[in-house]
Design a protein around this motif. Structure first.
Motif, short mmCIF file in Angstrom:
data_model
loop_
_atom_site.label_atom_id
_atom_site.label_comp_id
_atom_site.label_asym_id
_atom_site.label_seq_id
_atom_site.Cartn_x
_atom_site.Cartn_y
_atom_site.Cartn_z
N UNK A 133 -15.79 5.07 -60.56
CA UNK A 133 -14.45 4.89 -60.00
C UNK A 133 -14.53 4.34 -58.59
N UNK A 134 -15.42 4.91 -57.78
CA UNK A 134 -15.62 4.42 -56.41
C UNK A 134 -15.92 2.92 -56.43
N UNK A 135 -16.84 2.54 -57.28
CA UNK A 135 -17.27 1.14 -57.34
C UNK A 135 -16.14 0.24 -57.83
N UNK A 136 -15.35 0.71 -58.78
CA UNK A 136 -14.25 -0.08 -59.32
C UNK A 136 -13.22 -0.39 -58.23
N UNK A 137 -12.92 0.61 -57.40
CA UNK A 137 -11.94 0.40 -56.33
C UNK A 137 -12.45 -0.61 -55.32
N UNK A 138 -13.71 -0.49 -54.91
CA UNK A 138 -14.28 -1.43 -53.95
C UNK A 138 -14.42 -2.83 -54.56
N UNK A 139 -14.85 -2.89 -55.80
CA UNK A 139 -15.02 -4.20 -56.44
C UNK A 139 -13.69 -4.93 -56.59
N UNK A 140 -12.67 -4.20 -57.02
CA UNK A 140 -11.39 -4.85 -57.26
C UNK A 140 -10.78 -5.35 -55.97
N UNK A 141 -10.79 -4.53 -54.94
CA UNK A 141 -10.16 -4.90 -53.67
C UNK A 141 -11.00 -5.88 -52.86
N UNK A 142 -12.25 -5.56 -52.64
CA UNK A 142 -13.09 -6.36 -51.74
C UNK A 142 -13.73 -7.53 -52.48
N UNK A 143 -14.43 -7.24 -53.57
CA UNK A 143 -15.11 -8.31 -54.28
C UNK A 143 -14.12 -9.31 -54.88
N UNK A 144 -12.99 -8.80 -55.38
CA UNK A 144 -12.00 -9.71 -55.94
C UNK A 144 -11.47 -10.67 -54.89
N UNK A 145 -11.19 -10.16 -53.70
CA UNK A 145 -10.72 -11.01 -52.60
C UNK A 145 -11.78 -12.03 -52.21
N UNK A 146 -13.01 -11.57 -52.13
CA UNK A 146 -14.13 -12.46 -51.78
C UNK A 146 -14.34 -13.55 -52.82
N UNK A 147 -14.42 -13.17 -54.10
CA UNK A 147 -14.72 -14.13 -55.15
C UNK A 147 -13.62 -15.18 -55.30
N UNK A 148 -12.37 -14.75 -55.27
CA UNK A 148 -11.27 -15.70 -55.44
C UNK A 148 -11.16 -16.63 -54.22
N UNK A 149 -11.35 -16.09 -53.03
CA UNK A 149 -11.30 -16.92 -51.83
C UNK A 149 -12.44 -17.94 -51.84
N UNK A 150 -13.62 -17.49 -52.20
CA UNK A 150 -14.77 -18.39 -52.23
C UNK A 150 -14.57 -19.52 -53.23
N UNK A 151 -13.96 -19.20 -54.38
CA UNK A 151 -13.73 -20.23 -55.40
C UNK A 151 -12.63 -21.20 -54.99
N UNK A 152 -11.65 -20.73 -54.24
CA UNK A 152 -10.52 -21.58 -53.84
C UNK A 152 -10.87 -22.51 -52.68
N UNK A 153 -11.78 -22.09 -51.81
CA UNK A 153 -11.99 -22.79 -50.55
C UNK A 153 -12.53 -24.22 -50.65
N UNK A 154 -13.46 -24.53 -51.54
CA UNK A 154 -13.97 -25.91 -51.55
C UNK A 154 -12.87 -26.96 -51.71
N UNK A 155 -11.93 -26.75 -52.61
CA UNK A 155 -10.84 -27.70 -52.80
C UNK A 155 -9.92 -27.71 -51.59
#
Length: 246
Positions: free
Chosen positions: A110-132
């Protein structure tokens, strides 16, 4: 404040099939954007949100499925948006899980799910959007935080959520600094309790939770093409709430 003109822009709001994400997405639709409704499991709700976006004035609307904690899934959902609507000009990182229990009662999964969804999700989506965005010389990213992250709330409950949202705000500032020469702005809106919350404290500031509209107006300010010098900011939307240890 007049609504910004988002015509010709593609907007992706993560977790926009329901709740806050849906209302934020519909607000961009009313500004003329092409909108991508993202969902993980709520396919029917996503299709309804896309239909509502079209009715509100979206130039186009589509639905995309994906798990924001998985790099391959994130790449797939962005590729789907690009195929249907073009590259993402506006990204709102809204998805975020929480765990309202004492931290010692929360297992690692549960701890990992909360951190992954909030932090990793923000990181991954931002990283994918930025090149364009960088290639186009334009982009708007808004991350959804939480008001306590700026005011030092200490609580044994919802521990991983507070830790995660503090990480989201630090990520916001770091990414804003890294993109200052790219035509990209990165900001955050951080509500306290919103109208769709499952529980409401007895001492809500101003006697009510934040309405969707309270979040929409500052988000649209950050997304405005004319607000290109505002970056790295976090706007708390909490009615003047001053937390104590809870």
């Amino acid at each position: 404040m007049d609504e910004p003109d988002l015509s010709g822009q593609t907007v992706l709001v993560t977790g926009s099939a329901k709740g806050v994400g849906r209302e934020l997405l519909l607000a961009t639709a009313a500004c003329g954007a092409a909108t991508a409704v993202h969902y993980h499991t709520s396919a029917d709700a996503a299709r309804e949100a896309a239909a509502d976006a079209t009715e509100r004035g979206a130039s186009d609307a589509t639905t995309v499925q994906g798990d924001v904690t998985d790099p391959d899934s994130v790449d797939g959902l962005f590729s789907a948006v690009e195929a249907d609507l073009g590259s993402v000009d506006v990204l709102v990182n809204n998805v975020g899980a929480f765990a309202p229990a004492h931290w010692e009662e929360i297992d690692f999964e549960t701890w990992n799910r909360v951190l992954e969804t909030n932090v990793n999700g923000t990181y991954l989506c931002s990283k994918r959007a930025l090149p364009a965005m960088r290639e186009n010389g334009y982009g708007r990213i808004v991350n959804v935080g939480y008001a306590s992250s700026e005011k030092g709330l200490v609580s044994p409950k919802n521990f991983p959520y507070f830790v995660a949202k503090a990480g989201v705000l630090m990520f916001t500032r770091m990414l804003a600094a890294d993109t200052q020469d790219d035509g990209v702005t990165v900001n955050a809106v951080s509500p306290y309790v919103v109208e769709n919350s499952e529980e409401f404290p007895d001492d809500l500031p101003r006697g009510r939770p934040a309405a969707y509209e309270d979040l929409i107006r500052p988000m649209l300010f950050f997304l405005d093409p004319d607000t290109g010098y505002v970056s790295g900011e976090n706007l708390e939307i909490d009615g003047g709430w001053l937390p104590e240890r809870v």
